[in-house]
Design a protein around this motif. Structure first.
Motif, PDB file in Angstrom:
ATOM      1  N   GLU A   1      -3.387 -17.993  11.489  1.00 46.90           N
ATOM      2  CA  GLU A   1      -2.647 -18.254  10.212  1.00 46.90           C
ATOM      3  C   GLU A   1      -1.635 -16.967  10.412  1.00 46.90           C
ATOM      4  O   GLU A   1      -1.735 -16.097  11.133  1.00 46.90           O
ATOM      5  N   LEU A   2      -0.556 -17.181   9.608  1.00 49.68           N
ATOM      6  CA  LEU A   2       0.550 -16.258   9.747  1.00 49.68           C
ATOM      7  C   LEU A   2      -0.013 -14.488   9.392  1.00 49.68           C
ATOM      8  O   LEU A   2      -0.433 -14.598   8.326  1.00 49.68           O
ATOM      9  N   THR A   3       0.348 -13.690  10.429  1.00 55.60           N
ATOM     10  CA  THR A   3      -0.239 -12.437  10.188  1.00 55.60           C
ATOM     11  C   THR A   3       0.643 -11.341  10.683  1.00 55.60           C
ATOM     12  O   THR A   3       1.508 -11.557  11.643  1.00 55.60           O
ATOM     13  N   ASP A   4       0.846 -10.385   9.865  1.00 50.45           N
ATOM     14  CA  ASP A   4       1.299  -9.091  10.451  1.00 50.45           C
ATOM     15  C   ASP A   4       0.569  -8.294  11.277  1.00 50.45           C
ATOM     16  O   ASP A   4      -0.475  -7.787  10.969  1.00 50.45           O
ATOM     17  N   GLU A   5       0.757  -8.139  12.531  1.00 47.67           N
ATOM     18  CA  GLU A   5       0.005  -7.670  13.762  1.00 47.67           C
ATOM     19  C   GLU A   5       0.346  -5.968  13.461  1.00 47.67           C
ATOM     20  O   GLU A   5       1.358  -5.827  13.304  1.00 47.67           O
ATOM     21  N   PRO A   6      -0.952  -5.023  13.943  1.00 45.14           N
ATOM     22  CA  PRO A   6      -0.383  -3.816  13.999  1.00 45.14           C
ATOM     23  C   PRO A   6       0.370  -3.381  15.237  1.00 45.14           C
ATOM     24  O   PRO A   6       0.892  -2.001  15.111  1.00 45.14           O
TER      25      PRO A   6
ATOM     26  N   LYS B   1      -1.385 -27.457  23.770  1.00 47.71           N
ATOM     27  CA  LYS B   1      -1.128 -26.088  24.115  1.00 47.71           C
ATOM     28  C   LYS B   1      -1.069 -25.285  22.952  1.00 47.71           C
ATOM     29  O   LYS B   1      -0.507 -25.792  21.903  1.00 47.71           O
ATOM     30  N   ILE B   2      -1.354 -23.976  23.040  1.00 51.37           N
ATOM     31  CA  ILE B   2      -1.278 -23.032  21.845  1.00 51.37           C
ATOM     32  C   ILE B   2      -0.207 -22.131  22.017  1.00 51.37           C
ATOM     33  O   ILE B   2       0.079 -21.526  23.066  1.00 51.37           O
ATOM     34  N   LEU B   3       0.344 -22.147  20.924  1.00 51.66           N
ATOM     35  CA  LEU B   3       1.878 -21.507  20.807  1.00 51.66           C
ATOM     36  C   LEU B   3       1.699 -20.225  20.112  1.00 51.66           C
ATOM     37  O   LEU B   3       1.359 -20.350  18.842  1.00 51.66           O
ATOM     38  N   ASN B   4       2.157 -19.259  20.482  1.00 55.89           N
ATOM     39  CA  ASN B   4       2.023 -17.826  19.722  1.00 55.89           C
ATOM     40  C   ASN B   4       3.545 -17.742  19.352  1.00 55.89           C
ATOM     41  O   ASN B   4       4.433 -17.510  20.089  1.00 55.89           O
ATOM     42  N   VAL B   5       3.815 -18.139  18.075  1.00 56.09           N
ATOM     43  CA  VAL B   5       5.199 -17.959  17.495  1.00 56.09           C
ATOM     44  C   VAL B   5       5.200 -16.816  16.890  1.00 56.09           C
ATOM     45  O   VAL B   5       4.441 -16.550  15.619  1.00 56.09           O
ATOM     46  N   LEU B   6       6.337 -15.748  16.990  1.00 59.50           N
ATOM     47  CA  LEU B   6       6.392 -14.422  16.566  1.00 59.50           C
ATOM     48  C   LEU B   6       8.023 -14.109  16.050  1.00 59.50           C
ATOM     49  O   LEU B   6       8.823 -14.763  16.881  1.00 59.50           O
ATOM     50  N   SER B   7       8.097 -13.249  15.402  1.00 56.32           N
ATOM     51  CA  SER B   7       9.090 -12.370  15.315  1.00 56.32           C
ATOM     52  C   SER B   7       8.696 -10.895  15.214  1.00 56.32           C
ATOM     53  O   SER B   7       7.683 -10.871  14.828  1.00 56.32           O
ATOM     54  N   HIS B   8       9.637  -9.941  15.713  1.00 54.60           N
ATOM     55  CA  HIS B   8       9.449  -8.689  15.661  1.00 54.60           C
ATOM     56  C   HIS B   8       9.736  -8.313  14.093  1.00 54.60           C
ATOM     57  O   HIS B   8      10.842  -8.591  13.753  1.00 54.60           O
ATOM     58  N   LYS B   9       8.921  -7.310  13.798  1.00 49.98           N
ATOM     59  CA  LYS B   9       9.034  -6.674  12.226  1.00 49.98           C
ATOM     60  C   LYS B   9      10.228  -5.852  12.271  1.00 49.98           C
ATOM     61  O   LYS B   9      10.053  -4.948  13.217  1.00 49.98           O
TER      62      LYS B   9
END
Length: 117
Positions: free
Chosen positions: A89-94, A108-116
């Motif tokens: 799930e959509l998560t803010d990572e440390p 295939k598993i995709l890591n979809v991200l944005s830098h905070k």
């Protein structure tokens, strides 16, 4: 010697069927289509990177691809409205990213991200 690009190759029994997933979710366009290979892309330019991982972070498995987008919340909303399989799930990572994992039609598993900011 300079590496000019790194291209991700995904095995797909029917490349044109998987093409729709990436076009609809990420807005990628067709750069080349020979039937047996469909290459998708955008006009954006990025720094060449290759990540070597023992885990995916926060106890997740190593994803097959990481795709950085400018608005991860928008892509997450699009993925859930299209009925995509969300595996994290959509998560803010440390470490300063906001991300989620989604499975493409090939599994295939995709890591979809944005830098905070």
């Amino acid at each position: 010697m300079t590496v000019l690009r790194i291209v991700a190759n995904i095995t797909a029994g029917s490349p044109n069927e998987v093409e729709k997933f990436y076009k609809d979710l990420f807005g990628l366009g067709v750069l080349m289509d020979f039937g047996w290979i469909v290459t998708l892309g955008s006009e954006e330019r990025a720094v060449t990177q290759l990540s070597l991982m023992s885990e995916g972070g926060s106890g997740t498995p190593v994803p097959d691809l990481s795709i950085e987008v400018d608005d991860v919340d928008e892509v997450y909303d699009r993925a859930t409205s299209q009925g995509c399989k969300i595996t994290y799930e959509l998560t803010d990572e440390p470490w300063g990213v906001r991300r989620f994992f989604v499975a493409d039609p090939t599994g295939k598993i995709l890591n979809v991200l944005s830098h905070k900011s």
